[in-house]
Design a protein around this motif. Sequence first.
Motif, PDB file in Angstrom:
ATOM      1  N   VAL A  72     -60.963  -1.344  -6.641  1.00 48.37           N
ATOM      2  CA  VAL A  72     -61.775  -2.046  -7.627  1.00 48.37           C
ATOM      3  C   VAL A  72     -61.950  -1.142  -8.841  1.00 48.37           C
ATOM      4  O   VAL A  72     -62.308   0.033  -8.699  1.00 48.37           O
ATOM      5  CB  VAL A  72     -63.153  -2.422  -7.052  1.00 48.37           C
ATOM      6  N   THR A 119     -64.280  -0.560 -11.730  1.00 49.16           N
ATOM      7  CA  THR A 119     -65.632  -0.946 -12.120  1.00 49.16           C
ATOM      8  C   THR A 119     -65.794  -0.908 -13.638  1.00 49.16           C
ATOM      9  O   THR A 119     -64.912  -0.453 -14.370  1.00 49.16           O
ATOM     10  CB  THR A 119     -66.663  -0.006 -11.478  1.00 49.16           C
ATOM     11  N   SER A 160     -66.512  -7.378  -4.986  1.00 44.69           N
ATOM     12  CA  SER A 160     -67.625  -6.781  -5.718  1.00 44.69           C
ATOM     13  C   SER A 160     -67.303  -5.338  -6.093  1.00 44.69           C
ATOM     14  O   SER A 160     -66.319  -4.757  -5.613  1.00 44.69           O
ATOM     15  CB  SER A 160     -68.899  -6.821  -4.868  1.00 44.69           C
ATOM     16  N   ASP A 161     -68.140  -4.738  -6.928  1.00 42.28           N
ATOM     17  CA  ASP A 161     -67.935  -3.353  -7.348  1.00 42.28           C
ATOM     18  C   ASP A 161     -67.972  -2.379  -6.178  1.00 42.28           C
ATOM     19  O   ASP A 161     -67.356  -1.305  -6.237  1.00 42.28           O
ATOM     20  CB  ASP A 161     -68.999  -2.944  -8.375  1.00 42.28           C
ATOM     21  N   LYS A 209     -68.804 -10.207 -10.228  1.00 39.58           N
ATOM     22  CA  LYS A 209     -67.754  -9.873  -9.269  1.00 39.58           C
ATOM     23  C   LYS A 209     -66.385 -10.086  -9.917  1.00 39.58           C
ATOM     24  O   LYS A 209     -66.274 -10.679 -10.988  1.00 39.58           O
ATOM     25  CB  LYS A 209     -67.895 -10.721  -8.004  1.00 39.58           C
ATOM     26  N   HIS A 210     -65.342  -9.603  -9.255  1.00 40.80           N
ATOM     27  CA  HIS A 210     -63.996  -9.627  -9.813  1.00 40.80           C
ATOM     28  C   HIS A 210     -63.154 -10.696  -9.115  1.00 40.80           C
ATOM     29  O   HIS A 210     -62.892 -10.589  -7.913  1.00 40.80           O
ATOM     30  CB  HIS A 210     -63.338  -8.257  -9.657  1.00 40.80           C
TER      31      HIS A 210
END
Length: 312
Positions: A208, A210, A236-237, A252-253
Motif C-alpha cells: 500500500v 500511503t 486500507s492504509d 481506502k484504496h
Amino acid sequence: MSEKLASSGPIVAVIGETNIIAIYCYDKDGNPIAIPNVYKCILTVRATEDAQTYLFRTFGTVENTGGNKDPGVIAFALYPEDTKDIAPGDYYYDTVILAKGQWFDFDTDRYKNNLIFTYQEGKIRVSGIWKNIQEGYIALTDNAVNYIEIDPATGEISANIVGWTEGKKKLYRVRTDAGKIITEWPGSDWFSQGTHSGLDFYYNAGKVLTADMELVEVSAGHITLTDNETNYIEVSDDGIVSSNIYNFTQGKHPLYIATAKAGTITSVQKIDDIDAIEDDRNIFIRGDEVTWTSKDIFQLQAGITKPAEMEA
C-alpha cells in the motif's frame, strides 16, 4: 500570455435567467484551436473594455478538447444570482483558459525501470533572465521518498531524501522501491488476482502506498465476497483488504469491482492504476500557458423575472 485570440462574437444573456454560454476556440485566422491539458476556464465581464475591475467572474468547463479540424469548446453557466444586480446594457467580456505546461515533465519515454529519473527540458528565471534547462536525468536513492527540486539561482536540479530545501523550488516527490521508481500504483504485480474458488477472491501480495508515500507490505490472501451482488474490493492504509456491496470507501484504496452470482465470481474489473509520482511544481515552474480564447461585447437584456422577485 499567448497571442492566440479569436472572438465568438457578442454574447447575449438575460437577467434573471440561467444562461448557458459556449465558446468555440479559433485563432485570428479562423483556424480551430485544440485545448488539451486545460484545467481552468474563466469568463470575466467588465463595464468597459479596459476596466481594471470586473462586474462578475465565473468558471466553466471544457466540453470538447478539439483536434484535427474541430475547435476546442468551453462552456459557462450564468445563474440568476450572477446578473441580478447589473443593469441591462452593453458590457465587455473575455474568456481565458489555463493549460498545464510541460516544463520538467517526467520523461516516461526515456525511463528504463530503474532509479534514474528522466525529465524534459524547461525554463527558469536566473537573475531576472530566462535560462533554458536541457532535458536530463538524476539518480535517486532506493527504498525512500526522494525530493526533487531546482535551484532558482543556478538552474541545477537535485534530489535528496531529507525534505525540501529552503530557497529551492519544488518539482516532485518520488517513491522508490526494489531498484525502481514507483510510477503507478498498484501496477500489474501488487495485489494481482490469484485463482478464485467459489466466492473466495484470492489476491497476491502487494504494498500500500500511503498518503505520506510510505509503503505497507500486505501478504497474499483471500476474502469472501457477497453472493448475487457487485462487490467493491479495497485496501486500507494499514494493509487490510476488504469488500462491501455499496461503493468504494473514502480513505481506502480501490482494487477491483467483482460480481458474484449463484456462488461463483462471474466477472472482475481491475480499477485503473493511479499516478504515484507527486507533482509539486507550481504554475510558473511547470510553464502553464494562459490563452485568451475570446473577447467581445457582452449584451445583458432584461428578462421576465425582476431582480426584486429573486430575493423572494
